[in-house]
Scaffold this motif. Structure first.
Motif, PDB file in Angstrom:
ATOM      1  N   SER A 106       0.827  -1.212   0.000  1.00  0.00           N
ATOM      2  CA  SER A 106       0.000   0.000   0.000  1.00  0.00           C
ATOM      3  C   SER A 106       0.860   1.261   0.000  1.00  0.00           C
ATOM      4  CB  SER A 106      -0.933  -0.023   1.205  1.00  0.00           C
ATOM      5  OG  SER A 106      -0.182  -0.285   2.377  1.00  0.00           O
ATOM      6  N   ASN A 107       2.095   1.157  -0.483  1.00  0.00           N
ATOM      7  CA  ASN A 107       3.020   2.296  -0.637  1.00  0.00           C
ATOM      8  C   ASN A 107       3.409   2.946   0.687  1.00  0.00           C
ATOM      9  OD1 ASN A 107       2.429   1.940  -3.442  1.00  0.00           O
ATOM     10  ND2 ASN A 107       0.601   3.186  -3.120  1.00  0.00           N
ATOM     11  N   LYS A 108       3.335   2.177   1.738  1.00  0.00           N
ATOM     12  CA  LYS A 108       3.690   2.718   3.048  1.00  0.00           C
ATOM     13  C   LYS A 108       5.097   2.226   3.386  1.00  0.00           C
ATOM     14  CE  LYS A 108       1.451   3.303   7.536  1.00  0.00           C
ATOM     15  NZ  LYS A 108       2.461   2.947   8.487  1.00  0.00           N
ATOM     16  N   LEU A 109       5.898   3.146   3.912  1.00  0.00           N
ATOM     17  CA  LEU A 109       7.263   2.792   4.275  1.00  0.00           C
ATOM     18  C   LEU A 109       7.324   2.581   5.786  1.00  0.00           C
ATOM     19  CD1 LEU A 109       9.893   2.579   2.661  1.00  0.00           C
ATOM     20  CD2 LEU A 109      10.352   4.958   3.216  1.00  0.00           C
ATOM     21  N   VAL A 110       7.794   1.417   6.222  1.00  0.00           N
ATOM     22  CA  VAL A 110       7.974   1.211   7.669  1.00  0.00           C
ATOM     23  C   VAL A 110       9.450   0.969   7.960  1.00  0.00           C
ATOM     24  CG1 VAL A 110       5.638   0.380   8.116  1.00  0.00           C
ATOM     25  CG2 VAL A 110       7.433  -1.261   7.531  1.00  0.00           C
ATOM     26  N   ARG A 111       9.798   1.053   9.248  1.00  0.00           N
ATOM     27  CA  ARG A 111      11.210   1.106   9.616  1.00  0.00           C
ATOM     28  C   ARG A 111      11.934  -0.221   9.541  1.00  0.00           C
ATOM     29  NH1 ARG A 111      11.829   4.525  15.032  1.00  0.00           N
ATOM     30  NH2 ARG A 111      14.019   4.228  14.528  1.00  0.00           N
ATOM     31  N   SER A 112      11.207  -1.320   9.593  1.00  0.00           N
ATOM     32  CA  SER A 112      11.915  -2.597   9.656  1.00  0.00           C
ATOM     33  C   SER A 112      11.022  -3.746   9.216  1.00  0.00           C
ATOM     34  CB  SER A 112      12.382  -2.858  11.089  1.00  0.00           C
ATOM     35  OG  SER A 112      11.260  -3.030  11.922  1.00  0.00           O
ATOM     36  N   TYR A 113      11.660  -4.858   8.949  1.00  0.00           N
ATOM     37  CA  TYR A 113      10.965  -6.117   8.664  1.00  0.00           C
ATOM     38  C   TYR A 113      10.062  -6.480   9.827  1.00  0.00           C
ATOM     39  CZ  TYR A 113      10.496 -11.124   7.623  1.00  0.00           C
ATOM     40  OH  TYR A 113      10.006 -12.375   7.376  1.00  0.00           O
ATOM     41  N   CYS A 114      10.587  -6.315  11.041  1.00  0.00           N
ATOM     42  CA  CYS A 114       9.801  -6.637  12.233  1.00  0.00           C
ATOM     43  C   CYS A 114       8.506  -5.836  12.262  1.00  0.00           C
ATOM     44  CB  CYS A 114      10.640  -6.384  13.487  1.00  0.00           C
ATOM     45  SG  CYS A 114       9.736  -6.544  15.038  1.00  0.00           S
ATOM     46  N   GLN A 115       8.594  -4.541  11.948  1.00  0.00           N
ATOM     47  CA  GLN A 115       7.384  -3.717  11.946  1.00  0.00           C
ATOM     48  C   GLN A 115       6.402  -4.177  10.868  1.00  0.00           C
ATOM     49  OE1 GLN A 115       7.980   0.497  11.912  1.00  0.00           O
ATOM     50  NE2 GLN A 115       8.678   0.489  14.040  1.00  0.00           N
ATOM     51  N   ALA A 116       6.938  -4.502   9.700  1.00  0.00           N
ATOM     52  CA  ALA A 116       6.059  -4.973   8.617  1.00  0.00           C
ATOM     53  C   ALA A 116       5.343  -6.252   9.051  1.00  0.00           C
ATOM     54  CB  ALA A 116       6.870  -5.225   7.349  1.00  0.00           C
ATOM     55  N   MET A 117       6.084  -7.164   9.706  1.00  0.00           N
ATOM     56  CA  MET A 117       5.489  -8.423  10.126  1.00  0.00           C
ATOM     57  C   MET A 117       4.489  -8.202  11.263  1.00  0.00           C
ATOM     58  SD  MET A 117       6.645 -10.465   7.961  1.00  0.00           S
ATOM     59  CE  MET A 117       6.157 -12.082   8.555  1.00  0.00           C
ATOM     60  N   SER A 133      12.449   3.550  -1.806  1.00  0.00           N
ATOM     61  CA  SER A 133      11.528   4.159  -2.773  1.00  0.00           C
ATOM     62  C   SER A 133      10.235   3.369  -2.728  1.00  0.00           C
ATOM     63  CB  SER A 133      12.143   4.143  -4.178  1.00  0.00           C
ATOM     64  OG  SER A 133      12.654   2.870  -4.466  1.00  0.00           O
ATOM     65  N   CYS A 134       9.169   4.087  -2.405  1.00  0.00           N
ATOM     66  CA  CYS A 134       7.924   3.373  -2.111  1.00  0.00           C
ATOM     67  C   CYS A 134       6.724   4.191  -2.546  1.00  0.00           C
ATOM     68  CB  CYS A 134       7.880   3.090  -0.600  1.00  0.00           C
ATOM     69  SG  CYS A 134       6.618   1.913  -0.111  1.00  0.00           S
ATOM     70  N   THR A 135       6.792   4.801  -3.718  1.00  0.00           N
ATOM     71  CA  THR A 135       5.668   5.605  -4.184  1.00  0.00           C
ATOM     72  C   THR A 135       4.677   4.720  -4.919  1.00  0.00           C
ATOM     73  OG1 THR A 135       6.907   6.091  -6.187  1.00  0.00           O
ATOM     74  CG2 THR A 135       7.032   7.711  -4.414  1.00  0.00           C
ATOM     75  N   ALA A 136       3.502   5.307  -5.224  1.00  0.00           N
ATOM     76  CA  ALA A 136       2.431   4.527  -5.838  1.00  0.00           C
ATOM     77  C   ALA A 136       2.828   4.005  -7.219  1.00  0.00           C
ATOM     78  CB  ALA A 136       1.167   5.374  -5.933  1.00  0.00           C
ATOM     79  N   ASP A 137       3.688   4.761  -7.939  1.00  0.00           N
ATOM     80  CA  ASP A 137       4.045   4.285  -9.279  1.00  0.00           C
ATOM     81  C   ASP A 137       5.212   3.292  -9.251  1.00  0.00           C
ATOM     82  OD1 ASP A 137       5.446   6.400  -8.342  1.00  0.00           O
ATOM     83  OD2 ASP A 137       5.761   7.370 -10.283  1.00  0.00           O
ATOM     84  N   GLU A 138       5.749   3.039  -8.076  1.00  0.00           N
ATOM     85  CA  GLU A 138       6.809   2.040  -7.935  1.00  0.00           C
ATOM     86  C   GLU A 138       6.160   0.644  -8.002  1.00  0.00           C
ATOM     87  OE1 GLU A 138      10.690   3.220  -7.491  1.00  0.00           O
ATOM     88  OE2 GLU A 138       9.226   4.330  -6.313  1.00  0.00           O
ATOM     89  N   PRO A 139       6.686  -0.270  -8.836  1.00  0.00           N
ATOM     90  CA  PRO A 139       6.059  -1.605  -8.889  1.00  0.00           C
ATOM     91  C   PRO A 139       6.253  -2.353  -7.572  1.00  0.00           C
ATOM     92  CG  PRO A 139       8.094  -1.574 -10.164  1.00  0.00           C
ATOM     93  CD  PRO A 139       7.853  -0.154  -9.709  1.00  0.00           C
ATOM     94  N   LYS A 140       5.336  -3.285  -7.298  1.00  0.00           N
ATOM     95  CA  LYS A 140       5.386  -4.040  -6.044  1.00  0.00           C
ATOM     96  C   LYS A 140       5.635  -5.524  -6.314  1.00  0.00           C
ATOM     97  CE  LYS A 140       4.530  -0.413  -3.534  1.00  0.00           C
ATOM     98  NZ  LYS A 140       4.318   0.573  -4.585  1.00  0.00           N
ATOM     99  N   PHE A 141       6.037  -6.217  -5.269  1.00  0.00           N
ATOM    100  CA  PHE A 141       6.331  -7.641  -5.364  1.00  0.00           C
ATOM    101  C   PHE A 141       5.091  -8.421  -5.774  1.00  0.00           C
ATOM    102  CE2 PHE A 141       6.374 -11.910  -3.719  1.00  0.00           C
ATOM    103  CZ  PHE A 141       7.670 -12.347  -3.906  1.00  0.00           C
ATOM    104  N   SER A 142       5.274  -9.425  -6.605  1.00  0.00           N
ATOM    105  CA  SER A 142       4.174 -10.369  -6.828  1.00  0.00           C
ATOM    106  C   SER A 142       4.752 -11.746  -7.100  1.00  0.00           C
ATOM    107  CB  SER A 142       3.302  -9.910  -8.002  1.00  0.00           C
ATOM    108  OG  SER A 142       4.065  -9.966  -9.187  1.00  0.00           O
ATOM    109  N   SER A 143       3.921 -12.749  -6.897  1.00  0.00           N
ATOM    110  CA  SER A 143       4.368 -14.109  -7.202  1.00  0.00           C
ATOM    111  C   SER A 143       3.222 -14.834  -7.885  1.00  0.00           C
ATOM    112  CB  SER A 143       4.760 -14.845  -5.925  1.00  0.00           C
ATOM    113  OG  SER A 143       3.613 -15.363  -5.298  1.00  0.00           O
ATOM    114  N   SER A 144       3.557 -15.837  -8.671  1.00  0.00           N
ATOM    115  CA  SER A 144       2.493 -16.638  -9.281  1.00  0.00           C
ATOM    116  C   SER A 144       2.921 -18.088  -9.277  1.00  0.00           C
ATOM    117  CB  SER A 144       2.239 -16.168 -10.718  1.00  0.00           C
ATOM    118  OG  SER A 144       3.371 -16.486 -11.510  1.00  0.00           O
ATOM    119  N   LEU A 145       1.928 -18.952  -9.326  1.00  0.00           N
ATOM    120  CA  LEU A 145       2.196 -20.379  -9.319  1.00  0.00           C
ATOM    121  C   LEU A 145       1.388 -20.973 -10.462  1.00  0.00           C
ATOM    122  CD1 LEU A 145       2.603 -22.443  -6.181  1.00  0.00           C
ATOM    123  CD2 LEU A 145       1.197 -23.378  -7.994  1.00  0.00           C
ATOM    124  N   ASP A 146       2.065 -21.575 -11.408  1.00  0.00           N
ATOM    125  CA  ASP A 146       1.378 -22.114 -12.579  1.00  0.00           C
ATOM    126  C   ASP A 146       0.541 -23.334 -12.184  1.00  0.00           C
ATOM    127  OD1 ASP A 146       1.550 -22.040 -15.787  1.00  0.00           O
ATOM    128  OD2 ASP A 146       1.364 -24.113 -15.062  1.00  0.00           O
TER     129      ASP A 146
END
Ligand SMILES: *[C@@H]1O[C@H](CO)[C@@H](O)[C@H](O)[C@H]1NC(C)=O
Ligand SMILES: *[C@@H]1O[C@H](CO)[C@@H](O)[C@H](O)[C@H]1NC(C)=O
Ligand SMILES: *[C@@H]1O[C@H](CO)[C@@H](O)[C@H](O)[C@H]1NC(C)=O
Length: 606
Positions: free
Chosen positions: A82-93, A110-123
């Motif tokens: 959601s384009n929010k920057l937090v201080r650490s992995y621990c905070q994100a978790m 860099s965490c703006t709305a136009d920055e692409p985000k992680f995704s994964s897919s499984l065939d």
């Protein structure tokens, strides 16, 4: 043949145990016993395992901590979906723990709305796992489509990949596919030609939360894929995970979290293959042993017995605030004013060194050494409730009708002495502290000795938060939060100034080794109530005695950290086949914590 007979008996018993008769637990020489499986332990069961750093242990379950409780040093910022920057992995978790949704996209600022985000897919057909990892593009910005290398790919990671793609039960298998055969099939979109290693612990809800590293070109190697588990039907199942997923017996107790909720590794008599068994009965993967991270409650996986990593110990000691005595105090008995003649001992005990038992406290009532106690940190000392009456009730083989509910003594009549060795003569480190309050357990029953526990609250120094000046000979002992930390037959120590074999009070603080005794009802029948444990030697050669009352029974874990396991409560003083009875401190963890607050009783899980 006997083993088949035994397992049939076990099945029969477990069926009869469950009134509704719906659950049958299959066990073998590794998995079990059924009484443990019945508890449905999983990774959140902090009586057996540690919580994640963004969780804390509350009443035996891991609960989410607020993000601000995360450590604030050495951090890498995390960008969320959601384009929010937090201080650490621990905070994100911590956020995703509370919202139950994946939060983290990637590391980076860099965490703006136009920055692409992680995704994964499984065939759906091949099971091939594909990632889009932001910030990894060869041109610097953007990101890159990648496959997953096979080197670290395991069931834990496959579980996360399946869950992320909507298969709530996780993976049935972690697979690999030949890259060459995949690319030989023509497709509209060419497959990425590079892969990254992904290492997951199994608690993650998205591959983005796993460690992603070492991007390489695939060349002709294999890449990672997963077969996801199908929703369970009523099929016969060797082992059913708490999540409902079905496993074969051979997948349990092998150190691999096949369930995805760890429930297949929590109740193990032995571990398969190279897996490591903690004394709490949990199996760990071999590579968790000696990795510098403590996984067994008692630190066994990092103890010197199993690993050369002494660094761990040093690292630990810098963090632990309880249970490790301060080193360096001069324990030369001559200098501390000892007369070097042998003295009569606590039944089976020995004289301590002057500042050896640094959590030992003496409860003084009207200037008389009435009882022992244990310093647990802050301004708090734990002792037995029966110590705090006007005429303290002394140890008796069986409590009699003349036992009265003790009246709290006048607060002004009670003092606590720290670093006392010879009752008759103070050490330079001996400190006498007035008390602020006494908290006797509200359900203490002097007739049955149930709930024989009390907290002594020390008085603060004027205009200070501390209750005594920093003392090189005083260290708190840790408070155990689970009754599974130590097992029967563990050797622990008791200490006190109690009556010696000759019937007189000791001239020095004494200590002795005792073992924790299981099934103590066989010695004390109905007198042994919940919250009571036994320790001693069955031949009566070692025991706590009158005058040791309220004193500590302390057990040390594999890393040398000491816990207050019991408080001397009642017994018959060295009589054979009648081991001493102690208040089980872990049973009263919540009650202690409510009075002292978290910081006093915190070691790891909080
Ligand atoms: C990354 O790959 C290199 C070369 O294969 C290897 O030496 C290194 O240990 C890997 N890094 C990690 C963190 O495994
Ligand atoms: C404790 O020791 C006794 C006697 O040696 C033994 O019979 C018992 O099985 C042991 N219990 C455990 C849990 O190891
Ligand atoms: C208790 O056992 C330990 C280890 O065996 C030993 O070093 C110590 O001297 C014993 N203490 C007493 C008081 O017997």
């Amino acid at each position: 043949m006997t083993s088949a007979g035994a397992s049939l008996l076990l099945l029969f018993l477990s069926v009869s145990v469950f009134a509704h008769g719906t659950t049958v637990y299959k066990t073998d020489e590794f998995l079990g016993p059924a009484e443990c499986l019945e508890n449905k332990f999983d990774r959140e069961s902090c009586d057996l395992v540690f919580c994640r750093p963004w969780q804390s242990c509350v009443n035996g379950r891991c609960a989410c901590r607020p993000p601000y409780k995360c450590p604030t040093e050495g951090l890498a910022q995390v960008c969320s979906h959601s384009n929010k920057l937090v201080r650490s992995y621990c905070q994100a978790m911590a956020v995703s723990c509370q919202t139950k949704k994946p939060f983290m996209s990637h590391f980076g600022e860099s965490c703006t709305a136009d920055e692409p985000k992680f995704s994964s897919s499984l065939d759906e057909f091949t099971g091939l796992v594909q990632l889009f990892v932001p910030g990894t593009g060869s041109t610097g910005g953007g990101g890159e489509d990648l496959l997953v290398c096979q080197d670290q790919w395991d069931t834990a990671a496959a579980n996360v990949a399946c869950k992320e793609s909507g298969h709530t039960l996780g993976a049935a298998a972690a697979d690999t596919l030949s890259y060459v055969s995949l690319t030989s099939v023509p497709s509209e979109r060419p497959l990425p030609d590079r892969c990254v290693s992904v290492r997951c612990q199994g608690y993650e809800s998205s591959l983005s939360e796993c460690v992603i590293y070492n991007k390489t070109s695939i060349n002709d190697g294999n890449v990672a894929a997963a077969t996801c588990a199908q929703p369970a039907t009523d099929e016969e199942c060797d082992f059913r995970c708490v999540s409902g997923k079905c496993l074969s017996l051979s997948q349990t107790c092998d150190g691999v979290d096949d369930c995805g909720d760890r429930s297949d590794e929590m109740c193990c008599k032995k571990c398969r293959g190279w897996a490591f068994r903690c004394s709490s009965g949990v199996c760990l993967p071999k590579d968790a042993v000696g990795d510098g991270q403590i996984d067994c409650l008692d630190g066994e996986d990092e103890s010197r017995k199993h690993t050369e990593i002494r660094v761990t110990r040093a690292h630990m000691e810098s963090k632990v605030k309880c249970g490790v005595p301060k080193a360096g105090s001069d324990d030369d008995e001559e200098e501390w004013g000892s007369i070097s003649r042998r003295v009569k001992r606590v039944v089976g005990g020995q004289r301590t060194k002057p500042t050896q038992i640094q959590w030992q406290a003496a409860i003084m009532i009207n200037r008389r050494l009435e009882c022992g106690g244990a310093y647990i940190g802050g301004c708090w000392v734990v002792t037995a409730a029966h110590c705090l009456g006007p005429n303290p009730l002394l140890s008796k083989p069986t409590p009699g009708p003349d036992d009265r509910i003790p009246q709290k003594p006048n607060l002004g009549d009670v003092q606590v002495k720290f670093s006392l060795w010879r009752p008759a003569r103070a050490l330079p480190t001996t400190d006498v502290i007035p008390i602020a309050d006494l908290h006797i357990h509200p359900l203490y029953n002097p007739n049955t000795r149930e709930n024989d526990i009390a907290l002594v609250q020390l008085q603060k120094l004027p205009f200070r938060e501390e209750c005594f000046e920093n003392n090189p000979a005083v260290t708190p002992v840790c408070v155990p939060w689970t009754s599974r930390l130590f097992n029967p037959n563990h050797t622990c120590t008791i200490s006190g100034w109690g009556q010696t074999a000759g019937g007189r009070r000791a001239h020095y603080l004494e200590w002795a080794n005792v073992s924790l005794i299981e099934d103590c009802q066989r010695f004390h029948n109905d007198d042994l109530k919940p919250g009571m444990i036994c320790a001693g030697a069955l031949d009566g050669s070692v025991d706590a005695c009158q005058g040791d009352n309220g004193g500590p029974l302390v057990c040390e874990d594999e890393l040398g950290v000491s816990y207050l396991w019991g408080i001397v409560s009642w017994g018959s003083c060295g009589r054979p086949q009648s081991p001493g009875v102690y208040t089980q401190v872990a049973h009263y963890f919540e009650w202690i914590r409510r009075h002292t607050g978290w910081p006093t009783v915190t070691r790891f899980n909080f």
